[in-house]
Design a protein around this motif. Structure first.
Motif, short mmCIF file in Angstrom:
data_model
loop_
_atom_site.label_atom_id
_atom_site.label_comp_id
_atom_site.label_asym_id
_atom_site.label_seq_id
_atom_site.Cartn_x
_atom_site.Cartn_y
_atom_site.Cartn_z
N ALA A 9 -2.07 -10.45 -8.47
CA ALA A 9 -1.28 -10.09 -7.51
C ALA A 9 0.19 -11.22 -7.27
CB ALA A 9 -2.01 -10.16 -6.34
N PHE A 10 1.63 -10.09 -6.95
CA PHE A 10 2.59 -11.04 -6.94
C PHE A 10 3.15 -10.58 -5.33
CE2 PHE A 10 2.01 -11.71 -11.49
CZ PHE A 10 1.65 -12.77 -11.18
N GLU A 11 3.50 -11.13 -3.92
CA GLU A 11 4.26 -10.96 -3.22
C GLU A 11 5.91 -10.99 -3.58
OE1 GLU A 11 2.81 -10.08 -0.62
OE2 GLU A 11 0.53 -10.65 -1.51
N MET A 40 0.52 -6.71 -20.73
CA MET A 40 0.48 -6.84 -19.44
C MET A 40 1.04 -5.55 -18.59
SD MET A 40 3.03 -9.78 -18.86
CE MET A 40 3.89 -10.42 -21.41
N LEU A 41 0.68 -5.07 -18.04
CA LEU A 41 0.94 -3.75 -17.09
C LEU A 41 1.08 -3.60 -15.34
CD1 LEU A 41 0.89 -0.63 -17.44
CD2 LEU A 41 -1.30 -0.50 -16.70
N CYS A 42 2.17 -3.22 -15.53
CA CYS A 42 2.42 -3.38 -13.51
C CYS A 42 1.76 -1.87 -13.01
CB CYS A 42 4.35 -3.31 -13.62
SG CYS A 42 4.55 -3.74 -11.92
N ARG A 43 1.31 -2.06 -12.02
CA ARG A 43 0.42 -1.02 -11.81
C ARG A 43 0.67 -0.36 -11.21
NH1 ARG A 43 -6.04 -2.80 -10.67
NH2 ARG A 43 -6.25 -1.56 -10.16
N HIS A 44 2.25 -0.38 -10.81
CA HIS A 44 3.32 0.51 -9.96
C HIS A 44 4.02 1.66 -10.93
CE1 HIS A 44 1.07 -1.88 -6.69
NE2 HIS A 44 1.21 -3.45 -8.23
N THR A 45 5.20 2.14 -10.08
CA THR A 45 6.06 3.21 -10.28
C THR A 45 7.18 3.19 -9.60
OG1 THR A 45 5.32 4.67 -8.59
CG2 THR A 45 4.22 5.16 -10.67
N ARG A 124 13.78 -1.85 -1.34
CA ARG A 124 14.53 -2.92 -0.03
C ARG A 124 13.21 -3.89 0.39
NH1 ARG A 124 17.09 0.53 3.31
NH2 ARG A 124 18.04 2.43 1.78
N ARG A 125 12.54 -2.95 0.84
CA ARG A 125 11.55 -4.28 1.45
C ARG A 125 10.31 -4.55 0.62
NH1 ARG A 125 6.43 -1.85 1.95
NH2 ARG A 125 5.56 0.12 0.82
N PRO A 126 9.20 -6.32 0.92
CA PRO A 126 8.59 -6.70 0.19
C PRO A 126 7.84 -6.10 -0.23
CG PRO A 126 8.97 -7.79 2.78
CD PRO A 126 9.63 -6.71 2.52
N HIS A 127 6.87 -6.37 -0.91
CA HIS A 127 6.59 -6.11 -1.66
C HIS A 127 4.35 -6.76 -2.00
CE1 HIS A 127 7.65 -2.13 -1.24
NE2 HIS A 127 7.06 -0.75 -1.17
N ARG A 128 3.03 -6.36 -2.25
CA ARG A 128 1.90 -6.91 -2.81
C ARG A 128 2.27 -5.43 -4.33
NH1 ARG A 128 -3.10 -6.51 -3.75
NH2 ARG A 128 -3.90 -8.93 -3.95
#
Length: 138
Positions: A9-11, A40-45, A124-128
């Motif tokens: 996980a990365f902030e 590696m797979l980014c688990r987001h769209t 725009r906003r921070p995400h995990r």
């Protein structure tokens, strides 16, 4: 043949590129696998993965500016459930991709001298954000 898997996980601080090379390389070295392939797979769209220049920060800035021009915010999208940066973030993820494969040779990621692995945050906003890693080799 050995395998190793991990969810990291990365902030993110919001829109931009976060260099995750050291974290990925440390995990690969701790795995004990010195020859193989890391996927590696980014688990987001609305976030993505890139291999990009790691020396000149202007390259990363220019890349993000180009993505903003190609997929600008605006009222012309039907999908805006999470705000005006929602659909442009999905488009940017499509353009840049959510998966990478990097060979592991001689105990190290086989990246070029000026290459780094980046997590691209398109909101725009921070995400995990989570990445699924799979390393196979010897």
């Amino acid at each position: 043949m050995k395998q190793a898997t991990k969810i990291l996980a990365f902030e993110t601080p919001g829109r931009g590129l976060t260099d995750i090379t050291r974290t990925i390389a440390r995990w690969q070295q701790e795995s004990g696998i010195g020859e193989g392939l890391l996927t590696m797979l980014c688990r987001h769209t609305s976030a993505s993965l890139l291999i990009q220049e790691n020396a000149a920060p202007e390259v990363r800035g220019d890349l993000m500016a180009w993505l903003d021009r190609v997929a600008p915010e605006g009222g012309h999208y039907a999908h805006d459930d999470e705000g005006p940066d929602d659909m442009p973030a999905h488009l940017k993820a499509v353009l840049t991709g959510v998966n990478l494969a990097v060979p592991v040779i001689g105990g190290r990621l086989a990246l070029g001298t000026w290459q780094g692995i980046y997590l691209a945050e398109h909101r725009r906003r921070p995400h995990r954000r989570e990445l699924a890693l799979h390393l196979i080799g010897t």
